[in-house]
Design an enzyme around this catalytic site. Sequence first.
Site, short mmCIF file in Angstrom:
data_model
loop_
_atom_site.label_atom_id
_atom_site.label_comp_id
_atom_site.label_asym_id
_atom_site.label_seq_id
_atom_site.Cartn_x
_atom_site.Cartn_y
_atom_site.Cartn_z
CB THR A 38 -10.89 -5.07 4.65
OG1 THR A 38 -10.79 -5.75 3.41
CG2 THR A 38 -12.25 -4.41 4.77
CG ASN A 81 -7.09 -5.11 -6.39
OD1 ASN A 81 -7.03 -3.88 -6.44
ND2 ASN A 81 -8.23 -5.75 -6.37
CD GLN A 105 -2.65 -7.65 -4.80
OE1 GLN A 105 -1.76 -8.43 -5.15
NE2 GLN A 105 -3.80 -8.08 -4.31
CB SER A 124 -2.77 -7.75 3.15
OG SER A 124 -3.28 -9.06 3.27
CB THR A 162 -6.68 -9.80 22.84
OG1 THR A 162 -7.25 -9.39 24.08
CG2 THR A 162 -5.48 -10.69 23.10
CB CYS A 183 -13.08 -8.71 -3.11
SG CYS A 183 -11.38 -8.78 -2.56
N1 PLP Z 1 -6.39 -3.90 -0.97
C1 PLP Z 1 -6.00 -4.59 -2.04
C2 PLP Z 1 -5.20 -3.90 -3.09
C3 PLP Z 1 -6.33 -5.93 -2.17
O1 PLP Z 1 -5.92 -6.61 -3.25
C4 PLP Z 1 -7.10 -6.55 -1.16
C5 PLP Z 1 -7.52 -7.96 -1.31
O2 PLP Z 1 -7.74 -8.45 -2.40
C6 PLP Z 1 -7.47 -5.80 -0.05
C7 PLP Z 1 -7.10 -4.47 0.01
C8 PLP Z 1 -8.28 -6.38 1.07
O3 PLP Z 1 -7.61 -7.40 1.68
P1 PLP Z 1 -8.40 -8.31 2.76
O4 PLP Z 1 -9.58 -8.88 2.04
O5 PLP Z 1 -7.39 -9.31 3.17
O6 PLP Z 1 -8.82 -7.42 3.85
#
Ligand code: PLP
Length: 397
Positions: free
Chosen positions: A74, A158, A191, A211, A256, A344
């Site tokens: 994010t 995703n 993904q 990620s 940090t 999410c």
């Molecule tokens: N982008 C994609 C395609 C995702 O699937 C996700 C999480 O589901 C994110 C970004 C965001 O990841 P995070 O919540 O670990 O910041």
Amino acid sequence: MQKKRIYLDYAAATPVDPRVYKAMEPYFAEQFGNPGSLHSFGQRASAAVFTARQTVAAALGAHYQEIIFTASATEANNLALSGAVAGLPARGGQGSKKKIIISAIEHESVLNTAKELKKRGAEVIVIPVSKEGIVDLKKLKAALTKDTAVVSIMYANNETGVVEPIEKIAKLVREVRGANQYPLLHTDAVQAFQYLPCQVDELGIDLLTLSSQKICGPKGAGALYVRSKTKGVNRFYPVAPLLLGGGQEQGLRSGTENVPAIVGFGAAVELVEKLRSTEALRVYALREELWKGIKKLFPKAQRNGDLKNRLPNNLNFYIPGVSGEELLVALDLQGVAVSSGSACTARSIDPSHVLVAMGQDKVRAKNSLRLSLGRMTSRQEVVDFLGRLRILKGILT
Ligand code: PLP
């Protein structure tokens, strides 16, 4: 006897691979130094972060100084969009708004960042997708202009696992690109990375998000690859930082470094690189077996999204007449974890924005389920899942 739990939600979160966990362990209590410190504690921490940075860079075919560690995907997506808009020099004069182009099926971290930038004066263009979930390249070409700061199109979605034609998109972006490096092309490869090669030069990408927590690494680490230009010993980045402070991460992300998480992230990337092709084939076979079994139980079930351009671990489907939410809860009671829409937004009752953008009606968009497989998914789990679904069939229909 309690049934063994079955986890089919790897697109939401993944367990930390024991090899990754082992690599991280020393960096909590023994090697706890601040990488910015000059003494030996600091140097050891700094060396560990450097190794992880090199591993991530090698996986992308990038220079290690082009990897900016963040706390999450994010944050990396926020940095990509906001940073590119701030980085593009203003031209001044009327009608000279900076432009951002995104697709309708991006993750909320891109959608909501674009929304905020629009409030602050940017122009945001949202490119629609086909009913298979593929970005409309004609509309993208028509929207692209030199005053575009960034184009952000995800590599793989995703919710549906649909893979976007990134190389073709990169070609379109290059056609309008000025000498100043803009428009930048950003892709969210959160993904995709697990199953698809992500060499940035081959893809033609300028900014790429990863990620840790989606690739059997720990939560609390993400990365943004930022293509840079060199002049002598200096490196120039086309994005401006969000966080200011001690100047860590090439000045693009002060704070940090989260050493244990970054070490874990590096170890997770190394494993993905080793396992990618065999895992892709293995989960594909399991996914197809799952789908065959579901079709046998529910012949009217339909898949969502392009069937060819798709990650091997994703199954997004709809069973007419069956409530997705009821099925999800019933499966959970049977010890099976799946997802409706993306994790999410799973707690919201809105239909999936991705399926709506693909032209699905609200009933189908609300009632579709996502199963996502991963490294620890076994054939026995697939068989057990189908057995438990069979039990539910009589209750739900
Ligand atoms: N982008 C994609 C395609 C995702 O699937 C996700 C999480 O589901 C994110 C970004 C965001 O990841 P995070 O919540 O670990 O910041």
